[in-house]
Write a protein that holds these residues in place. Structure first.
Motif, PDB file in Angstrom:
ATOM      1  N   LEU A 148       0.839  -1.200   0.000  1.00  0.00           N
ATOM      2  CA  LEU A 148       0.000   0.000   0.000  1.00  0.00           C
ATOM      3  C   LEU A 148       0.874   1.250   0.000  1.00  0.00           C
ATOM      4  O   LEU A 148       0.591   2.216  -0.724  1.00  0.00           O
ATOM      5  CB  LEU A 148      -0.927  -0.005   1.219  1.00  0.00           C
ATOM      6  CG  LEU A 148      -1.824   1.221   1.418  1.00  0.00           C
ATOM      7  CD1 LEU A 148      -2.696   1.464   0.194  1.00  0.00           C
ATOM      8  CD2 LEU A 148      -2.684   1.048   2.672  1.00  0.00           C
ATOM      9  N   LEU A 149       1.938   1.242   0.794  1.00  0.00           N
ATOM     10  CA  LEU A 149       2.859   2.377   0.810  1.00  0.00           C
ATOM     11  C   LEU A 149       3.507   2.573  -0.568  1.00  0.00           C
ATOM     12  O   LEU A 149       3.660   3.708  -1.036  1.00  0.00           O
ATOM     13  CB  LEU A 149       3.939   2.164   1.871  1.00  0.00           C
ATOM     14  CG  LEU A 149       3.475   2.166   3.331  1.00  0.00           C
ATOM     15  CD1 LEU A 149       4.616   1.741   4.248  1.00  0.00           C
ATOM     16  CD2 LEU A 149       2.961   3.553   3.732  1.00  0.00           C
ATOM     17  N   ALA A 150       3.866   1.458  -1.200  1.00  0.00           N
ATOM     18  CA  ALA A 150       4.490   1.533  -2.523  1.00  0.00           C
ATOM     19  C   ALA A 150       3.495   2.042  -3.563  1.00  0.00           C
ATOM     20  O   ALA A 150       3.859   2.826  -4.458  1.00  0.00           O
ATOM     21  CB  ALA A 150       5.024   0.162  -2.928  1.00  0.00           C
ATOM     22  N   PHE A 151       2.247   1.612  -3.462  1.00  0.00           N
ATOM     23  CA  PHE A 151       1.202   2.076  -4.387  1.00  0.00           C
ATOM     24  C   PHE A 151       1.040   3.592  -4.304  1.00  0.00           C
ATOM     25  O   PHE A 151       1.037   4.287  -5.317  1.00  0.00           O
ATOM     26  CB  PHE A 151      -0.116   1.371  -4.047  1.00  0.00           C
ATOM     27  CG  PHE A 151      -1.331   1.995  -4.681  1.00  0.00           C
ATOM     28  CD1 PHE A 151      -1.596   1.818  -6.026  1.00  0.00           C
ATOM     29  CD2 PHE A 151      -2.211   2.765  -3.926  1.00  0.00           C
ATOM     30  CE1 PHE A 151      -2.716   2.401  -6.620  1.00  0.00           C
ATOM     31  CE2 PHE A 151      -3.330   3.345  -4.501  1.00  0.00           C
ATOM     32  CZ  PHE A 151      -3.585   3.156  -5.852  1.00  0.00           C
ATOM     33  N   ARG A 152       0.911   4.098  -3.080  1.00  0.00           N
ATOM     34  CA  ARG A 152       0.730   5.532  -2.905  1.00  0.00           C
ATOM     35  C   ARG A 152       1.956   6.313  -3.387  1.00  0.00           C
ATOM     36  O   ARG A 152       1.843   7.305  -4.121  1.00  0.00           O
ATOM     37  CB  ARG A 152       0.468   5.861  -1.441  1.00  0.00           C
ATOM     38  CG  ARG A 152       0.142   7.331  -1.176  1.00  0.00           C
ATOM     39  CD  ARG A 152       0.395   7.715   0.251  1.00  0.00           C
ATOM     40  NE  ARG A 152       1.818   7.559   0.586  1.00  0.00           N
ATOM     41  CZ  ARG A 152       2.289   7.448   1.813  1.00  0.00           C
ATOM     42  NH1 ARG A 152       1.463   7.420   2.834  1.00  0.00           N
ATOM     43  NH2 ARG A 152       3.594   7.334   2.027  1.00  0.00           N
ATOM     44  N   ALA A 153       3.143   5.863  -2.994  1.00  0.00           N
ATOM     45  CA  ALA A 153       4.369   6.580  -3.358  1.00  0.00           C
ATOM     46  C   ALA A 153       4.590   6.577  -4.873  1.00  0.00           C
ATOM     47  O   ALA A 153       4.986   7.598  -5.453  1.00  0.00           O
ATOM     48  CB  ALA A 153       5.564   5.951  -2.648  1.00  0.00           C
ATOM     49  N   THR A 154       4.311   5.451  -5.515  1.00  0.00           N
ATOM     50  CA  THR A 154       4.514   5.359  -6.962  1.00  0.00           C
ATOM     51  C   THR A 154       3.537   6.248  -7.709  1.00  0.00           C
ATOM     52  O   THR A 154       3.904   6.913  -8.687  1.00  0.00           O
ATOM     53  CB  THR A 154       4.357   3.901  -7.430  1.00  0.00           C
ATOM     54  OG1 THR A 154       5.257   3.068  -6.700  1.00  0.00           O
ATOM     55  CG2 THR A 154       4.643   3.772  -8.914  1.00  0.00           C
ATOM     56  N   ALA A 155       2.288   6.283  -7.266  1.00  0.00           N
ATOM     57  CA  ALA A 155       1.289   7.127  -7.925  1.00  0.00           C
ATOM     58  C   ALA A 155       1.695   8.594  -7.871  1.00  0.00           C
ATOM     59  O   ALA A 155       1.602   9.322  -8.874  1.00  0.00           O
ATOM     60  CB  ALA A 155      -0.081   6.925  -7.274  1.00  0.00           C
TER      61      ALA A 155
END
Length: 543
Positions: A83-90
């Protein structure tokens, strides 16, 4: 002035990362929030995400999901790395949209008066809403800079509407402008507003010294009624602009009015000295065609079509893509400023006719007058060749949402946030009665957030042809409405991807220009809190 900041290789690499990321989260971009309950969307999220997200307050949703990272974040629980990676990548992949300031929804120019820009003269504020005032001033000054750099004083404003930008470019900045608009009623309105402005300018002129150096020659903008066919060639576009029959009853380009000053109170502007000297001397040697009634000279005249700068403020759907193609292919267009809008109306190979739109008629005779198999997305060969580049109608529609506006609602815990849950709950009762009736067009119910759900449901059922007296199970209604927090979180996850989708579409246009030997820049020109579609694609042809 406008120089590329990244290499062509970097842009292609970014496009590759964007398509890969978006194809992985297609279930979010392609989902409809009204189907939250009927499709059990909450449980389509990764199992590890659900407990981390379900108890967030609305301000936490804004801060932890939609706001770009700044400083330390306080998490109410441990978030999974995915979830952290999803937000940061977006956030990392999306083009920066400019400054987002808390508790402010209007630019500083509206501090003194919420409805009047302090940087725009009063003659350009009449009939113009604050958002449009903000846009026409900033875009107008940018167009003027392009004209100065290209030594071209001619502009074609496509999709000109009521002519607000056109008037500022012509009367405010001293440019020769042709405006083209498909809606004849808007063209007539633009002409009427021009006449009103001329009357005000004449009154202003009488207050000044006639011998003052501030008085220069000026001409009214020329308005053309016409639809720009995306399947037509640039030659057809030029002829369309040249058509005398397309001109409304306003003063033609050749009509000269009494001298008055290009007027931009409270905001200094540079003047085109060369144009002023030619105007005062009566010269027709420049690219300014004010002494000619049409834009395009005939092939027998021996004169070429003069160069001009193209501009389109929130050109809808395929119109932005069409203007970019004309810019690339037409030798007379030396620069362009393009602000896109209504991405869901863009045609694609998979969906050549978006829902609710009628396919434009194909040219009767294919050949040099027509362009075949060209869609609004993708425009570039590079993006077209990437796996997973396809963007659904829903994904493109989502890219038009106002992220900053929703963030503000979350911060304020606005009652407006209940609307999506209301509509999703209504959808369950519609499907119970008519399983074949999917995503029915309920349209906007006025002040829905202020209504009890039973009243909202009664109005909604009637709009889709169902009985407003349909019995509702109170316990079931209550159970569904209690999940409003989950609905808001899911919508926010999809909304987080909206700028990423927009980035891919705009990047595709930049790569298309690169493939045709033209560098460009994407400028977040407007305040995103005020004007959600705030990117301007700027390009000049190499000399």
């Amino acid at each position: 002035m406008f120089t590329p900041t990244v290499s062509s290789e970097q842009r292609r690499e970014l496009a590759t990362r964007l398509t890969s990321f978006l194809s992985h989260y297609k279930h979010l971009t392609d989902s409809y929030i009204i189907e939250f309950f009927t499709q059990d969307l909450w449980h389509t999220l990764p199992v590890s995400w659900q407990p981390a997200l379900q108890n967030l307050s609305y301000p936490q949703v804004a801060e932890l999901l939609l706001e770009p990272a700044h400083g330390d974040r306080r998490y109410p629980s441990v978030w999974p790395l995915s979830l952290l990676a999803f937000r940061a990548t977006a956030h990392a992949l999306a083009f920066p949209r400019g400054c987002r300031q808390e508790r402010r929804t209007r630019p500083e120019e509206f501090t003194e008066n919420r409805s009047q820009s302090s940087l725009l003269g009063h003659i350009f504020r009449k009939h113009v809403k604050p958002k449009k005032q903000h846009e026409i001033r900033r875009l107008g000054m940018l167009v003027k800079r392009l004209c100065d750099q290209t030594e071209c004083s001619r502009v074609v404003d496509v999709g000109s509407g009521q002519g607000h930008l056109t008037r500022f470019l012509s009367f405010g900045l001293g440019l020769s402008v042709t405006a083209i608009e498909a809606d004849g009623s808007l063209v007539a309105m633009a002409t009427r507003f021009d006449e009103q402005l001329l009357w005000v300018l004449e009154k202003e002129k009488q207050k000044k010294n006639p011998s003052s150096e501030l008085a220069v020659s000026q001409f009214s903008p020329r308005h053309v009624t016409g639809w720009v066919n995306p399947k037509a060639s640039w030659e057809v576009f030029i002829e369309q602009l040249s058509s005398v029959h397309g001109v409304c009853d306003g003063p033609p380009w050749g009509s000269k009015h009494q001298a008055f000053q290009p007027w931009v109170p409270r905001s200094p502007s540079r003047r085109d000295t060369r144009s002023q000297e030619q105007a005062s001397a009566g010269s027709t040697e420049s690219c300014c065609p004010c002494d000619r009634p049409v834009l395009h000279e005939s092939a027998h005249s021996g004169d070429r079509c003069p160069d001009f700068v193209l501009t389109g403020l929130h050109a809808c759907g395929d119109l932005s893509a069409t203007l970019l193609r004309h810019f690339v292919k037409c030798p007379h267009v030396c620069g362009i400023t393009s602000v896109g809008c209504c991405y869901m109306k863009i045609t694609t190979k998979e969906n050549p006719t978006p829902p609710g739109l009628v396919a434009p008629p194909a040219p009767a005779t294919p050949g040099p007058e027509s362009v075949q198999a060209e869609f609004g997305y993708p425009m570039s060969s590079w993006v077209q060749g990437l796996p997973g580049h396809n963007l659904s109608y829903k994904a493109r529609e989502g890219a038009c949402h106002a992220v900053e506006d929703y963030i503000q609602r979350l911060r304020e815990e606005s009652e407006l946030l209940k609307t999506h849950c209301y509509r999703a709950t209504l959808e369950t009762f519609i499907r119970d009665t008519r399983p074949d009736l999917r995503r029915a067009g309920v349209q906007t119910i006025k002040k829905a957030h202020l209504l009890p759900f039973t009243e909202y449901c009664r109005l909604g059922l009637a709009r889709v042809g169902l009985s407003p007296e349909l019995p509702l199970d109170p316990e079931r209604v209550e159970a569904l409405l209690k999940q409003q927090g989950r609905v808001v979180v899911y919508f926010s996850l999809a909304l987080l991807l909206a700028p990423v989708v927009e980035t891919l579409m705009l990047l595709d246009r930049m790569i298309y220009l690169q493939e045709n030997g033209v560098e460009s820049q994407l400028v977040p020109l407007f305040d995103p809190n005020f004007s959600p579609r705030n990117f301007v694609l700027v390009a000049l042809k190499p000399r």
